[in-house]
Design an enzyme around this catalytic site. Structure first.
Site, mmCIF file in Angstrom:
data_model
loop_
_atom_site.group_PDB
_atom_site.id
_atom_site.type_symbol
_atom_site.label_atom_id
_atom_site.label_comp_id
_atom_site.label_asym_id
_atom_site.label_seq_id
_atom_site.Cartn_x
_atom_site.Cartn_y
_atom_site.Cartn_z
ATOM 1 C CG ASN A 1 2.077 57.356 87.795
ATOM 2 O OD1 ASN A 1 2.238 58.548 88.085
ATOM 3 N ND2 ASN A 1 2.753 56.381 88.370
ATOM 4 C CD GLU B 1 1.818 51.769 93.491
ATOM 5 O OE1 GLU B 1 2.664 51.172 92.793
ATOM 6 O OE2 GLU B 1 2.057 52.826 94.081
#
Ligand code: ADP
Length: 404
Positions: A7, A384
């Site tokens: 990320n 996630e």
């Protein structure tokens, strides 16, 4: 299959290294302050081993080099060779209208992501930088993009069109997109599992309440509406973002105070929300502490936050024509008993009867309504990264199954 989940933000890269068959996180960490003095990598392995390295981490390519060095390190690592990284899964914020699901990253995908930069100038450039950094460091490893927007891509037009001239949608693609898709997807599916029901039979409202906050109406597994819009600014009150606002307010302030477009953006994104109303903090823990100490503005901030969540629960139950479950997730949703209580109070007419002891219990995953409640309220820690790892595995498996 070992998947490196990334990320990439403007000055940080968060990562998890996940063995996707066992769904186990082997190691995780982050590189922070990229391009600044005191750039640091912190890593925590599954067995508790921790390491912190300060270095000259000038850009994302060097950040990925540092991450690889830790993964391969004799004392702190988890693999022996770069080839033990079988695929890379990237969180990509904005897929625009093009990507309704996760995709293998190709030159064509990169071209489209570049085109979409205008839609997500704060996020997509850094995601792209992470993708290039991996191309440099791991040129033979497949990369997959998992979009925050894609879970919402089946929203009907009536939910995504704004009340502005249609030509602005056609020309600039101005519409609701929605974000936090991987989180809404994960917790809605997990809720169905916990309820022992097929997701295709359920009407679920998911509330992702973290620093950024959004809700989604998940009808038979499809997100049919969500609170974030063209950008992650719309909808709920957030740590520093205003959420819903009469657009005239900003025109009025710009006129009165003579602020620029950029300053208006900063006001709405960085100085509003819990921080703006309370004048104390964007952090819900501090808001709750000051509210309990009797601070009025902290109480207003708390109340606006909870009221807006409650209002959208009503709106989305109406949009779906019923409601089986409400899910709370994200730092606030998972941890704040007070917020959950305030959002679910006086909702007996909806079949929601909160069980005080269950709401206050220490369990991480829990149903917090009474057995007699016809609508269940469930707390589910989001994951996630796991969604990204599993999508990546699926796409790489399909790639390998294709004839050469
Ligand atoms: P991000 O959106 O950056 O991933 P998180 O999901 O970690 O953020 O959520 C951060 C928010 O969660 C902060 O407002 C923080 O105060 C809140 N939070 C964390 N723990 C608690 C708690 N025990 N009680 C209330 N709020 C909490």
């Amino acid at each position: 299959m070992n998947i490196l989940v990334l990320n990439c933000g403007s000055s940080s890269v968060k990562y998890q290294f996940i063995e996707s068959d066992s769904q186990k996180t082997l190691t995780k960490g982050s590189v922070d302050r990229i391009g600044m003095s005191g750039a640091t990598l912190t890593n925590k392995r599954h067995d508790g081993d921790e390491i912190r390295i300060v270095g000259e981490i000038v850009d994302h390519t060097v950040a990925i080099e540092y991450i690889l060095a830790v993964l391969l390190s004799r004392n702190h690592g988890v693999i022996n060779d770069k080839s033990d990284i079988h695929a890379i899964g990237h969180r990509v914020v904005h897929g625009g209208e093009t990507f309704s699901g996760s995709v293998l990253i190709t030159d064509e995908v990169i071209r489209i992501l570049r085109e979409n930069i205008e839609l997500a100038p704060l996020h997509n450039p850094h995601n792209l930088r992470g993708i290039s950094a991996c191309e440099v460091n791991l040129p033979n490893t497949p990369q997959v993009g998992v979009f925050d927007t894609s879970f919402h891509s089946r929203m009907p037009k009536r939910a995504y069109l704004y009340g502005i001239p249609y030509s602005l949608y056609s020309q600039y693609k101005i519409r609701r997109y929605g974000f936090h898709g991987s989180s809404h997807r994960f917790v809605s599916h997990r809720a169905a599992t916990l309820l022992g029901r097929d997701i295709n039979t359920l009407k679920i409202i998911t509330c992702h309440l973290g620093n950024g906050c959004s809700m989604a109406a998940v009808d038979h597994g499809v997100s049919i509406d969500t609170t974030m819009g063209f950008t992650p600014l719309e909808g709920l009150l957030m740590g520093t973002r205003s959420g819903d606002l009469d657009p005239s307010v900003i025109l009025f302030i710009m006129g009165k105070e003579g602020i620029s477009l950029g300053e208006a953006g900063t006001l709405l994104n960085k100085h509003s929300g819990l921080q703006g109303i309370s004048g104390i903090s964007s952090d819900m823990r501090e808001i709750e502490t000051e509210m309990q100490n009797g601070d009025k503005k902290a109480t207003y901030a708390f109340d606006v936050f909870a009221y807006r969540v409650k209002k959208y629960i009503g709106a989305y139950a109406a949009a779906m024509g019923g409601l089986d479950a409400v899910v709370f997730t994200g730092g606030i949703g998972e941890n704040s008993t007070l917020i959950r209580k305030a959002c679910c109070e006086n909702m007996e007419f909806f079949g929601i009867i909160l069980d005080r002891e269950r709401n206050e219990s220490n369990a991480k995953e829990k149903v917090i309504t009474t057995d007699g409640s016809t609508t269940k309220v469930i707390v589910i820690p989001t994951n996630e990264e796991l969604v990204i790892a599993l999508d990546t595995k699926q796409i790489v498996k399909e790639l390998k199954a294709q004839p050469a």
